[in-house]
Design a protein around this motif. Structure first.
Motif, PDB file in Angstrom:
ATOM      1  N   VAL A 172     -45.333  33.152 -23.570  1.00 22.03           N
ATOM      2  CA  VAL A 172     -46.178  33.844 -22.583  1.00 22.03           C
ATOM      3  C   VAL A 172     -47.567  34.103 -23.177  1.00 22.03           C
ATOM      4  CG1 VAL A 172     -46.449  36.006 -21.293  1.00 22.03           C
ATOM      5  CG2 VAL A 172     -44.215  34.884 -21.390  1.00 22.03           C
ATOM      6  N   GLU A 173     -47.603  34.499 -24.439  1.00 23.83           N
ATOM      7  CA  GLU A 173     -48.894  34.779 -25.094  1.00 23.83           C
ATOM      8  C   GLU A 173     -49.750  33.525 -25.212  1.00 23.83           C
ATOM      9  OE1 GLU A 173     -48.698  36.716 -28.929  1.00 23.83           O
ATOM     10  OE2 GLU A 173     -47.494  38.340 -28.070  1.00 23.83           O
ATOM     11  N   ALA A 174     -49.138  32.422 -25.632  1.00 27.87           N
ATOM     12  CA  ALA A 174     -49.893  31.175 -25.787  1.00 27.87           C
ATOM     13  C   ALA A 174     -50.387  30.677 -24.433  1.00 27.87           C
ATOM     14  CB  ALA A 174     -49.036  30.117 -26.464  1.00 27.87           C
ATOM     15  N   ALA A 175     -49.552  30.842 -23.416  1.00 26.26           N
ATOM     16  CA  ALA A 175     -49.954  30.434 -22.061  1.00 26.26           C
ATOM     17  C   ALA A 175     -51.154  31.276 -21.612  1.00 26.26           C
ATOM     18  CB  ALA A 175     -48.787  30.601 -21.095  1.00 26.26           C
ATOM     19  N   ALA A 176     -51.069  32.574 -21.848  1.00 24.35           N
ATOM     20  CA  ALA A 176     -52.152  33.472 -21.426  1.00 24.35           C
ATOM     21  C   ALA A 176     -53.452  33.115 -22.138  1.00 24.35           C
ATOM     22  CB  ALA A 176     -51.765  34.927 -21.703  1.00 24.35           C
ATOM     23  N   LEU A 199     -53.251  30.814 -18.445  1.00 17.74           N
ATOM     24  CA  LEU A 199     -52.122  30.730 -17.506  1.00 17.74           C
ATOM     25  C   LEU A 199     -51.373  32.050 -17.508  1.00 17.74           C
ATOM     26  CD1 LEU A 199     -51.020  27.341 -18.964  1.00 17.74           C
ATOM     27  CD2 LEU A 199     -51.634  27.586 -16.563  1.00 17.74           C
ATOM     28  N   GLU A 200     -51.214  32.650 -16.337  1.00 17.83           N
ATOM     29  CA  GLU A 200     -50.535  33.943 -16.298  1.00 17.83           C
ATOM     30  C   GLU A 200     -49.161  33.826 -15.657  1.00 17.83           C
ATOM     31  OE1 GLU A 200     -53.187  35.344 -12.429  1.00 17.83           O
ATOM     32  OE2 GLU A 200     -53.737  35.902 -14.481  1.00 17.83           O
ATOM     33  N   LEU A 201     -48.254  34.673 -16.166  1.00 19.60           N
ATOM     34  CA  LEU A 201     -46.876  34.689 -15.674  1.00 19.60           C
ATOM     35  C   LEU A 201     -46.865  35.193 -14.235  1.00 19.60           C
ATOM     36  CD1 LEU A 201     -43.966  34.303 -16.819  1.00 19.60           C
ATOM     37  CD2 LEU A 201     -44.022  36.729 -17.445  1.00 19.60           C
ATOM     38  N   VAL A 202     -46.135  34.508 -13.360  1.00 20.76           N
ATOM     39  CA  VAL A 202     -46.003  34.994 -11.993  1.00 20.76           C
ATOM     40  C   VAL A 202     -44.534  35.296 -11.714  1.00 20.76           C
ATOM     41  CG1 VAL A 202     -47.995  33.729 -11.102  1.00 20.76           C
ATOM     42  CG2 VAL A 202     -45.743  32.695 -10.959  1.00 20.76           C
ATOM     43  N   GLY A 203     -44.321  36.142 -10.748  1.00 24.49           N
ATOM     44  CA  GLY A 203     -42.961  36.467 -10.357  1.00 24.49           C
ATOM     45  C   GLY A 203     -42.938  36.735  -8.875  1.00 24.49           C
ATOM     46  N   GLU A 204     -41.728  36.895  -8.363  1.00 23.16           N
ATOM     47  CA  GLU A 204     -41.625  37.189  -6.947  1.00 23.16           C
ATOM     48  C   GLU A 204     -41.411  38.682  -6.779  1.00 23.16           C
ATOM     49  OE1 GLU A 204     -40.731  33.442  -4.529  1.00 23.16           O
ATOM     50  OE2 GLU A 204     -38.910  33.949  -5.616  1.00 23.16           O
ATOM     51  N   ALA A 227     -41.670  37.916 -14.634  1.00 23.22           N
ATOM     52  CA  ALA A 227     -40.657  38.006 -15.681  1.00 23.22           C
ATOM     53  C   ALA A 227     -40.268  36.624 -16.176  1.00 23.22           C
ATOM     54  CB  ALA A 227     -39.417  38.717 -15.144  1.00 23.22           C
ATOM     55  N   VAL A 228     -39.766  36.592 -17.407  1.00 28.77           N
ATOM     56  CA  VAL A 228     -39.205  35.374 -17.970  1.00 28.77           C
ATOM     57  C   VAL A 228     -37.695  35.409 -17.724  1.00 28.77           C
ATOM     58  CG1 VAL A 228     -38.832  34.077 -20.110  1.00 28.77           C
ATOM     59  CG2 VAL A 228     -40.966  35.349 -19.783  1.00 28.77           C
ATOM     60  N   ASP A 229     -37.134  34.305 -17.256  1.00 35.53           N
ATOM     61  CA  ASP A 229     -35.675  34.217 -17.129  1.00 35.53           C
ATOM     62  C   ASP A 229     -35.098  33.759 -18.461  1.00 35.53           C
ATOM     63  OD1 ASP A 229     -35.645  34.913 -14.486  1.00 35.53           O
ATOM     64  OD2 ASP A 229     -35.707  32.853 -13.758  1.00 35.53           O
ATOM     65  N   GLU A 230     -33.997  34.387 -18.855  1.00 30.55           N
ATOM     66  CA  GLU A 230     -33.308  33.957 -20.073  1.00 30.55           C
ATOM     67  C   GLU A 230     -31.832  33.746 -19.741  1.00 30.55           C
ATOM     68  OE1 GLU A 230     -34.751  37.485 -22.426  1.00 30.55           O
ATOM     69  OE2 GLU A 230     -35.147  35.923 -23.889  1.00 30.55           O
ATOM     70  N   TRP A 231     -31.166  32.969 -20.579  1.00 32.39           N
ATOM     71  CA  TRP A 231     -29.749  32.690 -20.332  1.00 32.39           C
ATOM     72  C   TRP A 231     -28.942  32.881 -21.602  1.00 32.39           C
ATOM     73  CZ3 TRP A 231     -26.608  30.746 -16.308  1.00 32.39           C
ATOM     74  CH2 TRP A 231     -25.339  30.331 -16.718  1.00 32.39           C
ATOM     75  N   MET A 232     -27.784  33.547 -21.414  1.00 28.92           N
ATOM     76  CA  MET A 232     -26.842  33.687 -22.523  1.00 28.92           C
ATOM     77  C   MET A 232     -25.431  33.564 -21.944  1.00 28.92           C
ATOM     78  SD  MET A 232     -26.672  36.838 -25.208  1.00 28.92           S
ATOM     79  CE  MET A 232     -26.394  38.147 -24.020  1.00 28.92           C
ATOM     80  N   PHE A 233     -24.564  32.794 -22.594  1.00 26.97           N
ATOM     81  CA  PHE A 233     -23.164  32.729 -22.171  1.00 26.97           C
ATOM     82  C   PHE A 233     -22.428  33.981 -22.629  1.00 26.97           C
ATOM     83  CE2 PHE A 233     -23.915  28.060 -22.416  1.00 26.97           C
ATOM     84  CZ  PHE A 233     -23.565  27.759 -21.115  1.00 26.97           C
ATOM     85  N   GLY A 265     -36.988  30.318 -19.087  1.00 25.49           N
ATOM     86  CA  GLY A 265     -37.835  29.604 -18.132  1.00 25.49           C
ATOM     87  C   GLY A 265     -38.783  30.560 -17.444  1.00 25.49           C
ATOM     88  N   MET A 266     -39.863  30.025 -16.937  1.00 25.77           N
ATOM     89  CA  MET A 266     -40.866  30.882 -16.300  1.00 25.77           C
ATOM     90  C   MET A 266     -41.762  30.053 -15.364  1.00 25.77           C
ATOM     91  SD  MET A 266     -43.388  31.357 -19.614  1.00 25.77           S
ATOM     92  CE  MET A 266     -42.043  31.608 -20.756  1.00 25.77           C
ATOM     93  N   VAL A 267     -42.405  30.755 -14.440  1.00 27.19           N
ATOM     94  CA  VAL A 267     -43.432  30.119 -13.613  1.00 27.19           C
ATOM     95  C   VAL A 267     -44.769  30.762 -13.980  1.00 27.19           C
ATOM     96  CG1 VAL A 267     -44.267  29.668 -11.270  1.00 27.19           C
ATOM     97  CG2 VAL A 267     -41.807  29.633 -11.740  1.00 27.19           C
ATOM     98  N   LEU A 268     -45.771  29.929 -14.210  1.00 28.75           N
ATOM     99  CA  LEU A 268     -47.101  30.385 -14.603  1.00 28.75           C
ATOM    100  C   LEU A 268     -48.113  29.904 -13.575  1.00 28.75           C
ATOM    101  CD1 LEU A 268     -46.716  29.101 -18.266  1.00 28.75           C
ATOM    102  CD2 LEU A 268     -46.799  31.539 -17.647  1.00 28.75           C
ATOM    103  N   ARG A 269     -49.256  30.538 -13.579  1.00 29.95           N
ATOM    104  CA  ARG A 269     -50.316  30.127 -12.654  1.00 29.95           C
ATOM    105  C   ARG A 269     -51.632  30.084 -13.409  1.00 29.95           C
ATOM    106  NH1 ARG A 269     -53.966  32.979  -9.984  1.00 29.95           N
ATOM    107  NH2 ARG A 269     -54.817  32.147  -8.064  1.00 29.95           N
ATOM    108  N   LYS A 270     -52.356  28.992 -13.259  1.00 29.48           N
ATOM    109  CA  LYS A 270     -53.680  28.898 -13.902  1.00 29.48           C
ATOM    110  C   LYS A 270     -54.651  29.796 -13.152  1.00 29.48           C
ATOM    111  CE  LYS A 270     -57.305  25.532 -15.000  1.00 29.48           C
ATOM    112  NZ  LYS A 270     -57.629  24.092 -15.064  1.00 29.48           N
ATOM    113  N   ARG A 271     -55.400  30.579 -13.896  1.00 25.94           N
ATOM    114  CA  ARG A 271     -56.330  31.508 -13.245  1.00 25.94           C
ATOM    115  C   ARG A 271     -57.351  30.750 -12.397  1.00 25.94           C
ATOM    116  NH1 ARG A 271     -56.664  33.817 -18.665  1.00 25.94           N
ATOM    117  NH2 ARG A 271     -54.840  35.144 -18.839  1.00 25.94           N
ATOM    118  N   GLY A 272     -57.759  31.378 -11.318  1.00 26.09           N
ATOM    119  CA  GLY A 272     -58.743  30.760 -10.427  1.00 26.09           C
ATOM    120  C   GLY A 272     -58.083  30.298  -9.134  1.00 26.09           C
TER     121      GLY A 272
END
Ligand SMILES: C[S@@+](CC[C@H](N)C(=O)[O-])C[C@H]1O[C@@H](n2cnc3c(N)ncnc32)[C@H](O)[C@@H]1O
Length: 314
Positions: free
Chosen positions: A253-257, A261-266, A271-277, A305-312
């Motif tokens: 997230v930091e490198a994207a920012a 690119l900023e994290l988007v959510g609904e 938020a970032v989705d993570e998975w663990m069994f 996983g995550m969805v990001l959006r380029k600023r602008g």
């Protein structure tokens, strides 16, 4: 994505969201830890990896990549259902709002077209011309993707598009054609970041997206990456690996920012989705059955996983 993370006949869901901010010291460090996977335990038996280029790794892996029952692909398939739906909705609504009449969507590191196919089959607005592109460094992976997606082109006569596949090595931004700058309305890139320096990866992502464009990114989780890595056991029994890096969700997230690119959510929650069994998911359970070979990953986060959006705006 390891030597032995396969799951077969599985039907489980275990995911949660995280807005983790703590970063570990792993950014940019190549994963030099031995795999602890059975198959049978490189660490225990001291079997060496042969270092090959990442392209060569995937050229050799290509013919079995879709069928070797890898648990990361399994988790990615499950999680992509929601993420892809969100991504398609976001890209479509922005395009419709701006009346551009055209959508160009890139699958960066598309491999065998596992998710390129899903892009082609997604419900893009019928009033918009949609073009899907797949870039990958491995010719053998691309060849499989091309043939897989060619069928879709022919089977949907109302949707006159197919995917355009090209070999592009994204380890160096100089390989990315300048005419692709600010070109794509959206980009997906699944299980690829592990192989690329994170600054390079996001520099390219930010460069090729239009302002306001969306990026859907998934990757091996750093908790799994500290124990394993992408690799392949060849027919002759040789174990090969390419280049791998470990990145935490927070580092991502930091490198994207930093690249714009900023994290988007609904529902207003990014938020970032993570998975663990969980233990209850392995071998039995109401939600289905995970193969025994996934048991060693219980309690370890394996995917994010995550969805990001380029600023602008475009
Ligand atoms: C684990 S596979 C994921 C493939 C596909 N996205 C999926 O989810 O099934 C990683 C892919 O990244 C590609 N890749 C790795 N390094 C690359 C590079 N420098 N340039 C282009 N593609 C690269 C590999 O060739 C491989 O197809």
């Amino acid at each position: 994505m390891t030597f032995d993370t396969s799951v077969v006949d599985v039907q489980v869901q275990r995911s949660f969201s995280s807005t983790e901010t703590n970063t570990s010291a792993s950014t940019g460090k190549e994963n030099m830890l031995p795999s602890e996977d059975s198959n049978e335990g490189l660490a225990r038996h001291g079997s060496p990896y042969k270092e090959v280029s990442t392209d060569e790794l995937y050229d050799q892996w290509a013919s079995t990549y879709d069928t070797d029952g890898n648990i990361l692909q399994f988790v990615d398939d499950l999680q992509m259902r929601n993420l892809m739906e969100q991504f398609v909705r976001l890209c479509s609504s922005r395009t419709l709002a701006n009346d551009t009449g055209r959508l160009d969507i890139l699958d960066l590191g598309c491999g065998t077209g596992r998710n390129t196919l899903k892009l082609l089959q997604s419900p893009w607005p019928s009033s918009v011309e949609t073009f899907i592109y797949g870039w990958d460094g491995s010719q053998a992976m691309l060849d499989i993707g091309r043939s897989k997606c060619a069928d879709v082109h022919h089977s949907t006569p109302d949707r006159q598009f197919g995917a355009l596949f090209e070999v592009v090595d994204i380890s160096d931004p100089a390989n990315v054609p300048e005419q692709c700058d600010s070109f794509f309305s959206g980009l997906i890139s699944t299980l690829v970041l592990e192989h690329i320096k994170i600054e390079t990866y996001f520099a390219i992502t930010a460069r090729v997206l239009k302002p306001g464009g969306y990026a859907l990114i998934t990757n091996m989780h750093s908790d799994m990456g500290r124990l394993s890595r992408a690799g392949y056991k060849t027919a002759s029994g040789e174990r090969i690996k390419g280049t791998s890096y470990i990145y935490t969700p927070a580092e991502t997230v930091e490198a994207a920012a930093a690249a714009g690119l900023e994290l988007v959510g609904e529902a207003g929650e990014a938020a970032v989705d993570e998975w663990m069994f969980g233990e209850e998911d392995v071998g039995h359970g109401e939600r289905g059955k995970v193969a025994e070979r996934a048991r060693k990953w219980v309690g370890t986060k394996v995917w994010y996983g995550m969805v990001l959006r380029k600023r602008g705006f475009w």
